[in-house]
Enzyme design. Sequence first.
Site, PDB file in Angstrom:
ATOM      1  N   GLY A  35       0.817  -1.211   0.000  1.00  0.00           N
ATOM      2  CA  GLY A  35       0.000   0.000   0.000  1.00  0.00           C
ATOM      3  C   GLY A  35       0.850   1.259   0.000  1.00  0.00           C
TER       4      GLY A  35
ATOM      5  CB  SER B 193       0.819  -9.001  -2.621  1.00  0.00           C
ATOM      6  OG  SER B 193       0.007  -7.943  -3.093  1.00  0.00           O
TER       7      SER B 193
ATOM      8  CB  CYS C  30      -2.062  11.544   8.623  1.00  0.00           C
ATOM      9  SG  CYS C  30      -3.583  11.358   7.682  1.00  0.00           S
TER      10      CYS C  30
ATOM     11  CD  GLN D 227      -7.476  15.390   6.649  1.00  0.00           C
ATOM     12  OE1 GLN D 227      -8.060  15.732   7.668  1.00  0.00           O
ATOM     13  NE2 GLN D 227      -7.310  14.104   6.336  1.00  0.00           N
TER      14      GLN D 227
ATOM     15  CD  GLU E 254      -8.982  11.872   8.559  1.00  0.00           C
ATOM     16  OE1 GLU E 254      -7.778  12.129   8.444  1.00  0.00           O
ATOM     17  OE2 GLU E 254      -9.441  10.716   8.490  1.00  0.00           O
TER      18      GLU E 254
ATOM     19  NE  ARG F  72      -8.962  12.792   1.109  1.00  0.00           N
ATOM     20  CZ  ARG F  72      -8.343  12.277   2.163  1.00  0.00           C
ATOM     21  NH1 ARG F  72      -7.200  12.799   2.581  1.00  0.00           N
ATOM     22  NH2 ARG F  72      -8.861  11.245   2.814  1.00  0.00           N
TER      23      ARG F  72
ATOM     24  CG  HIS G  25      -3.035  16.034   5.830  1.00  0.00           C
ATOM     25  ND1 HIS G  25      -3.203  15.733   4.494  1.00  0.00           N
ATOM     26  CD2 HIS G  25      -3.434  14.914   6.514  1.00  0.00           C
ATOM     27  CE1 HIS G  25      -3.668  14.497   4.376  1.00  0.00           C
ATOM     28  NE2 HIS G  25      -3.806  13.986   5.571  1.00  0.00           N
TER      29      HIS G  25
ATOM     30  CG  ASN H 281      -0.407  13.421   3.749  1.00  0.00           C
ATOM     31  OD1 ASN H 281       0.173  14.264   3.061  1.00  0.00           O
ATOM     32  ND2 ASN H 281      -1.019  12.386   3.196  1.00  0.00           N
TER      33      ASN H 281
END
Length: 358
Positions: free
Chosen positions: A13, A40, A158, A184, A210, A244, A251, A336
């Site tokens: 990720g 994976s 974050c 963000q 959030e 966002r 951020h 972030n």
Amino acid sequence: MKTYNVAVIGATGMVGQRFCLLLENHPWFRVVALAASPASAGKTYREAVAGRWAMTSPIPEKFADLVVLDAEADLPKIADMVDFVFCAVNMKKEEIKALEERYAKAEVPVISNNSAHRFTPDVPMIIPEINPEHAEIISAQRKRLGTQRGFIAVKSNCSLQSYVPALHPLRGFGVSKVAVSTYQAISGAGKTFDRMPEIIDNVIPYIGGEEEKSEREPLKIWGSVRGDEIVCADSPKITAQCLRVPVSDGHTASVFVSFDKKPTKEEILQAWASFAGLPQKLQLPSAPKQFIHYFEENDRPQAKLDRMLENGMAVSVGRLREDIVFDYKFVCLSHNTLRGAAGGAVLMAELLCQMMYI
């Protein structure tokens, strides 16, 4: 200094990729295993991230041909290889809690970037410069888990990493009320612009969960260890809105704050300039030399210009001025996925190694 063998769990990720870059040449930590989902597992890392490598730097060659392990099925094998793990998996909350506890009970310390255990009462949520003393709860957690070495420690959300560090040195003035709006970056959602076309020429005024995190998590960070739990602080009252915005990394936070005893602007600037935490005193490898940087320019900090300050591990502040509703207002910025995610976790691991918890 001792060299520690580590694994990155959730290595494919975006945060896992950032971990790999940060650990490529780390002076203390040597990556011996990368793990991810069954989809994976069995592939080389290069194969597993093909078509979704999201970093601007290339895949580290030293990891490219490592065969990715299964984070769950290969847990016993990983436990035998490592001193501790970094965890940044994309799973349901209850699945993450169970997986992290399995690693801890296998006597593997877990440095987690996930939110699942942030409000487990005996799991410390550490910003290394702010609340390193919360590490003492680890002994109570080990007692609950029945472990000698294993434990879980988490980093905070974050979005907090920009404004909580700026508020912390001001707590001596009695921070009473805080209103914050965070703007963000899309990497906080694990996205790049080609994977999030809806953000182009747009602002999305909602990020699930959030705002609750932004209002609650600081109170745990500013809480205190009492017996076998961390008790959250009662104040300040924090209200948050999280948006966002079309920014790749960084951020930004717009902060309004009132005090029990209003300081002067000069006192605030001095508190920021003089603040240093334990990572600075210990000169940890990932620690910024100056944690909080204040910009005098009216148009700073800016994400594009300032997010990489001190390798992305410093917090930038600007536009401090008096307010007609609150006492003061100012703007903050942090990277972030560095300070806010993988970098903050690496710094926490360095701290816990120095404090002899790992």
